[in-house]
Design an enzyme around this catalytic site. Structure first.
Site, PDB file in Angstrom:
ATOM      1  N   LYS A 156       0.872  -1.191   0.000  1.00  0.00           N
ATOM      2  CA  LYS A 156       0.000   0.000   0.000  1.00  0.00           C
ATOM      3  C   LYS A 156       0.906   1.237   0.000  1.00  0.00           C
ATOM      4  CE  LYS A 156      -4.225   1.372   2.429  1.00  0.00           C
ATOM      5  NZ  LYS A 156      -5.109   1.667   1.307  1.00  0.00           N
TER       6      LYS A 156
HETATM    7  C1  PLP Z   1      -6.482   0.211  -3.946  1.00  0.00           C
HETATM    8  C2  PLP Z   1      -7.239  -0.447  -2.851  1.00  0.00           C
HETATM    9  N1  PLP Z   1      -7.832  -1.620  -3.076  1.00  0.00           N
HETATM   10  C3  PLP Z   1      -8.525  -2.264  -2.120  1.00  0.00           C
HETATM   11  C4  PLP Z   1      -8.661  -1.744  -0.850  1.00  0.00           C
HETATM   12  C5  PLP Z   1      -9.413  -2.488   0.189  1.00  0.00           C
HETATM   13  O1  PLP Z   1      -8.562  -3.039   1.162  1.00  0.00           O
HETATM   14  P1  PLP Z   1      -9.033  -3.253   2.654  1.00  0.00           P
HETATM   15  O2  PLP Z   1     -10.286  -4.062   2.583  1.00  0.00           O
HETATM   16  O3  PLP Z   1      -7.927  -3.982   3.310  1.00  0.00           O
HETATM   17  O4  PLP Z   1      -9.274  -1.906   3.217  1.00  0.00           O
HETATM   18  C6  PLP Z   1      -8.059  -0.503  -0.566  1.00  0.00           C
HETATM   19  C7  PLP Z   1      -8.184   0.091   0.759  1.00  0.00           C
HETATM   20  O5  PLP Z   1      -7.341  -0.005   1.576  1.00  0.00           O
HETATM   21  C8  PLP Z   1      -7.324   0.148  -1.590  1.00  0.00           C
HETATM   22  O6  PLP Z   1      -6.735   1.312  -1.353  1.00  0.00           O
END
Ligand code: PLP
Length: 305
Positions: free
Chosen positions: A154
């Site tokens: 991330k």
């Molecule tokens: C690009 C992206 N995809 C998917 C998600 C969903 O991930 P999570 O369910 O861990 O928040 C996020 C959010 O964090 C994101 O930024």
């Protein structure tokens, strides 16, 4: 506004948590972060942080990819987070933002030989997607590829891709977009994973589809299987499968579970929130507030009782 931050190894007033314009991460996007939610449970007068350990495990994995050394273990990060939330004294739904980043002040793009830092803040946070039902387009942008910027980490700088996707969609009159991979298959939303329903089964792109491997995605797959008896198939999804799906929805910490009712001007299923999304949403909203005993271990209480 938050009152405090955890910054340079201690709790400080939020006004003091400042970085220089020379900071490496500010110049080059060399940081990684998490988005964690804490939910207020009114009956118990308790704030529960949802799947905190798993979020910090993902932060550790992102740091490994970016060669950032994080001086705190998953448990220590959890303790710092609980302490910050107690100091803030929040009695409402909250969003928690940890950041690990290259803190050296100076010029020179690279990952090695730089100073690393960790910062944390938390703020009150309600719904991320205002509408209960979302209208989507397929983005004209493509998802970043693991051969260029790893989506599984991330990474702060990678969110330019998300910002381009989101802004194009909103300025064109949609609520959100679904973005395709370089190979033309469905990847995810700008900040959410995507699920569709076909023949009563859940389908979501695999972890090799340049998605962020979402924790809400994992939660939904588990509760769909254990509570609704519905398996999820992880496989590539064609663009036009979106048009013929019975249901579609986003999952994400911020977006929670948001039904997608229209894609590229075509109604998804009946054009209304579908029954599987509805059941999952009801379950999810109870689970995150610590109201389902079986999943209570996902919820870390903030206040001592
Ligand atoms: C690009 C992206 N995809 C998917 C998600 C969903 O991930 P999570 O369910 O861990 O928040 C996020 C959010 O964090 C994101 O930024």
């Amino acid at each position: 506004m938050p009152k405090y931050a955890f910054f340079k190894g201690q709790f400080v007033p939020i006004e003091e948590a400042k970085v220089s314009i020379m900071t490496h991460a500010f110049n080059y996007g060399t940081g990684c972060f998490e988005g964690i939610r804490a939910y207020w449970n009114e009956e118990e007068e308790q704030l529960f942080v949802f799947r905190m350990g798993e979020h910090y495990e993902r932060l550790h994995r992102s740091c490994r990819i970016l060669m950032i050394s994080l001086p705190y273990s998953v448990d220590e990060l959890g303790e710092i987070t609980v302490e910050l939330l107690r100091k803030e004294g929040y009695r409402e739904d909250t969003y928690i933002r940890p950041l690990a980043y290259k803190a050296t002040e100076g010029i020179g793009v690279r990952l090695h030989g730089l100073e690393d830092a960790f910062a944390l803040f938390a703020l009150p946070f309600g719904k991320y997607i205002e509408k209960e039902e979302s209208r989507a387009c397929v983005s004209s942008w493509r998802r970043i590829d693991d051969t260029a910027i790893p989506a599984r980490a991330k990474v702060t700088g990678a969110y330019i891709n998300s910002a381009l996707i989101k802004t194009e969609a909103v300025l064109n009159g949609f609520d959100e977009a679904i973005v395709l991979n370089q190979d033309g298959h469905v990847s995810e939303g700008s900040g959410e994973n995507v699920f569709i329903v076909r023949n009563g089964k859940l389908i979501t792109p695999p972890i090799t589809a340049n998605i962020l491997v979402g924790l809400t995605r994992a939660t939904v797959m588990q509760i769909a299987r254990e509570e609704l008896g519905i398996e999820t198939v992880e496989r590539p999804i064609d663009r036009t499968e979106l048009y013929v799906a019975e249901e579609a929805f986003y999952t994400g910490t911020a977006a929670e579970i948001t039904p997608i009712v229209e894609i590229d001007h075509r109604p998804v299923g009946t054009g209304k929130m579908g029954p599987i999304a509805k059941k999952l949403m009801d379950l999810y909203s109870k689970i995150v507030r610590g109201k389902v005993e079986k999943y209570r271990h996902w919820c870390t209480p903030v206040y001592p009782k």
